[in-house]
Design an enzyme around this catalytic site. Structure first.
Site, PDB file in Angstrom:
ATOM      1  N   GLU A   1       0.776  -1.171  -0.157  1.00  0.00           N
ATOM      2  CA  GLU A   1       0.035  -0.214   0.150  1.00  0.00           C
ATOM      3  C   GLU A   1       0.913   1.272  -0.176  1.00  0.00           C
ATOM      4  OE1 GLU A   1      -2.312   3.340   1.425  1.00  0.00           O
ATOM      5  OE2 GLU A   1      -0.407   2.344   2.521  1.00  0.00           O
ATOM      6  N   GLU A   2       1.972   1.284   0.882  1.00  0.00           N
ATOM      7  CA  GLU A   2       2.756   2.408   0.989  1.00  0.00           C
ATOM      8  C   GLU A   2       3.283   3.113  -0.452  1.00  0.00           C
ATOM      9  OE1 GLU A   2       2.299   4.260   3.338  1.00  0.00           O
ATOM     10  OE2 GLU A   2       1.984   3.126   5.119  1.00  0.00           O
TER      11      GLU A   2
ATOM     12  N   ASP B   1      -7.128   1.530   8.050  1.00  0.00           N
ATOM     13  CA  ASP B   1      -5.600   2.103   7.613  1.00  0.00           C
ATOM     14  C   ASP B   1      -5.509   3.494   8.276  1.00  0.00           C
ATOM     15  OD1 ASP B   1      -3.085   2.282   6.864  1.00  0.00           O
ATOM     16  OD2 ASP B   1      -3.702   2.628   4.587  1.00  0.00           O
TER      17      ASP B   1
END
Lengths: 496, 496
Positions: free
Chosen positions: B360-361, B388
């Site tokens: 995701e990052e 998140d």
């Protein structure tokens, strides 16, 4: 770090003040009211020491202090333009020369008092776990740490050993004699954040800092390869706190570092599950002692120039941050006292002596030199003030000396009432650099401050200029300047 | 980072909620009371979707969530025993295998969904001023910084150039075209801490993060040698915040780093006085893309196993801390949903699908793979939940989809009333990894949390396990589990 470890007296007094506050809230009740009457009569509004003109001059100094941008500007120069000022460093020397020039520019009589200081230089500092329970292939874990001041180095390639955690000396003593031999010993003594949040940060500091100082000797006596301490401070931002440690000359000097609270928690958790090995690399150097200076700047007295009242802070700082709260603020506040006298053209009866002490963080060598150089002149020191607890809002004055000082200073607390600095709290300690004078009977003082946040930043990379509130800095300057004027212009010196 | 940059809708809704709260405080007044009646009638206690038995089961799941130590234990293992989980790293792979094994142990049907991910590895990262106004002989000043994710390296020996500071793109555009050529350009866009303190941290983040993403292109288009951004976050502890940056393929890729708020302030002050030169060394490496996995674990539905409700968080993290709040917490909360179903033996009508998203990052590669792999099956996705935004106390649920969802979910907000999670806030965005599903019409959800402190730790070394409050983590697990059960066991799927 301004205070040493004996806090009993201050604690007792703070407890007493809390009782007073409680009594005040019970003022409706006849019994409490009579207690209050007693207190009021002890601390009567005027005690005849200062004239109405002098009291008015104090009010003008207080108000001028609150308007003056000088301390803030000087502090920003010390921290931003000069930077960290570790004893023996080029920046410490630059700061000495800068402050001396600034004091000369104000018309003070400046003297550079030579002293020798430790010259310790930080090097590489890394921690890495090399094995731990649950570790996966090729995994690494960083341990965030910083060398304690004065620490010896590990081998340049680092040392790798098992980590043993103890919460206290009692826990250490409960281990078998060989349990820490060749290992890295972590003292996990917690800084009590709840105490600090109540304004008793120095109490919390006093409890935890004993391990920072004593860890190398405790570890070496049991054959440890190195020691770690949990950071002494309140931050929760993976921020290690440095500070001086001590070696026992009879024992092996072993490397010493401070890990963050987070990394201490990690080591506690992992060692509770099994064996943890860590690689520790510290490459500080202890160089030959260096020449340095206390900066002394006299604002000469009009009647008794030989009698002096010291206003002071320490000019050296740790090297991780830029030494704003510890103790650029104290130096700047003391500089502003001279600035205000210079601006107003006031020359009190006695001399007000600005001192920027050197090497407080690494043993107060500057203060020891001063004491030796002025040993024949202690009687002429009628008072000494040091600010070395940051620049939080002042709520009053710490005083060390005869109990009579409290009543004697009552009119000063009234002058400081508009900024809320009315408390007069007797303490054994006021500041590390003036403790030698205190011990010789010189009445000594420090601003009593809101210290709830001081130990979040103290001795860390985050001790930087932005942590200063300019208004609160000026409030401290008002306290120091008014108090210094009062001590320097009273008909008779303060009781001693 | 869960959300992209469009926050208008959420802001409007938060403003609406604040108005509702204000209206509630005016309930004594007739006009306000009639508004409240209207609201109450819109959100009536029972809407006939779930039976009393189902509502009771939700209550039991909520209570079990609050008692369950599973999420906390799993999170501590992910953060302490495994550690940072940067995409492509050995620890990310270890985490994939660990979570898959844990889900198998609970009886879920586990699938490893292969994806490829960026493999960027942080290197040395140092900043040092080499000249500045007021600099003394042999003086040095450290600039605390960290490379932005994806940054290219400087030469190994560093690059030295003048620093130019701009507060905004407008300021940059006001400079002459050559003003930043060959220089290090700092974007000093402030993270708005006052917004964050009011719980609008994502608003503050959205405002500042555009510079973090866009800085390299803005700098390169003007010939800068490197770019710096002021850290996007609220910490005041000399803590740099990392995060992904972006390059324009048409422009030179220049090194990009984030300096701490304190160091940005220092550079602002010094550059306002004259020329400042800095040496910047960054040695990250961008390695070939690596294989990795989304971990998918199905808790099979009893009636419509082909229909799924996703519960999820992302398993990768930044490398400075150990990824506790971002986003070990989300993964652990989603794991606990399966744990609670397993413990209670409940199999809702539809499948509850746990997903631990990868990368995701660094661009949500895992989520993109999922979307591609399941493109023919979107209609069977009846809902998707991602957590998140940390693990702060939940005050409700964000929902993206048809406005009817709000009334449809009203009974759920009542089940969550004992933990205070009653708000149902329509938002364009819920989570980055489920945004593709949202775009395709799948109703999507996220816990709405107390975010006042999230951006103090987000993407920093201080994102560690101790930042988690176990009770609040469990509150989030209660929200996710009750909501997932409600979506999976309703007679008809949620409106879409």
């Amino acid at each position: 770090m301004p205070f040493s470890f004996d806090f009993q007296t201050r604690s007792a007094l703070i407890a007493f003040l809390l009782l007073l506050a409680a009594a005040s809230s019970l003022a409706q009740q006849p019994q409490a009211a009579s207690t209050l009457q007693q207190i009021t009569s002890e601390l009567e509004p005027s005690n005849g020491v200062w004239t109405a003109q002098q009291i008015a001059a104090m009010g003008r100094l207080r108000d001028a202090a609150l308007r003056d941008a000088y301390a803030t500007t000087e502090l920003q120069h010390l921290t931003d333009n000069i930077g960290p000022r570790l004893s023996g460093s080029p920046q410490a020397q630059q700061a000495v020369e800068y402050v001396a020039a600034e004091m000369r520019a104000l018309g003070a009589e400046v003297q550079m008092e030579k002293t020798t200081v430790p010259h310790w230089v930080r090097g590489v500092e890394t921690g890495q776990l090399v094995s731990w329970p649950g570790m996966g292939p090729d995994a690494t874990q960083k341990i965030v740490l910083t060398a304690l001041g004065g620490s010896v180095a590990t081998p340049a390639e680092g040392l790798t050993a098992e980590v043993i955690v103890v919460d206290s000396l009692k826990d250490l003593n409960a281990l078998s004699p060989d349990a820490v031999k060749g290992k890295i010993l972590l003292f996990n003594e917690h800084f009590d954040k709840r105490l600090a949040a109540q304004g008793l940060g120095f109490e919390a500091y006093g409890q935890a800092v004993a391990y920072r100082a004593g860890a190398p000797a405790l570890g070496a006596s049991r054959g440890a390869a190195a020691v770690l301490v949990r950071s002494v401070g309140g931050a929760e931002y993976r921020l290690p706190h440095t500070g001086m440690t001590e070696y026992d000359p009879q024992l092996t000097k072993i490397p010493a570092a401070s890990v963050t609270a987070e990394d201490a928690d990690l080591l506690v958790h992992l060692t509770s599950q099994g064996h943890v090995r860590m690689k520790l690399t510290l490459t500080p150097q202890t160089l030959p002692r260096a020449d340095s200076y206390n900066v002394i700047a006299d604002w000469k007295g009009s009647e008794h120039p030989e009698q002096v009242v010291i206003v002071s802070g320490h000019l050296d700082s740790w090297d991780l941050g830029t030494g704003a709260i510890d103790d650029g603020a104290g130096v700047a506040v003391a500089m502003q006292a001279i600035h205000l006298l210079s601006q107003s053209g006031i020359h009190p009866r006695r001399t007000i002596r600005f001192v920027a002490w050197m090497a407080e963080e690494e043993g107060s060598d500057g203060a020891q030199t001063y004491l030796a150089e002025h040993s024949g002149d202690i009687a002429n020191h009628v008072g000494a003030i040091e600010s070395d607890s940051g620049a939080g809002h002042p709520t009053g004055i710490y005083l060390a000396g005869k109990p009579e000082l409290q009543a004697w200073l009552h009119p000063i607390s009234q002058v400081l009432e508009p900024i809320g600095a009315t408390q007069l709290v007797i303490s054994k300690e006021t500041g590390a650099d003036i403790s030698g004078l205190t011990d010789k009977g010189v009445p000594s003082f420090a601003p009593l401050q809101d210290g709830r946040f001081y130990f979040n930043y103290h001795h860390t990379a985050a001790d930087t200029f932005d942590k200063i509130d300019a208004h609160e800095l000026n409030e401290n300057s008002a306290v120091m300047t008014v108090l210094a004027y009062a001590l320097a212009d009273s008909p008779q010196p303060a009781p001693r």
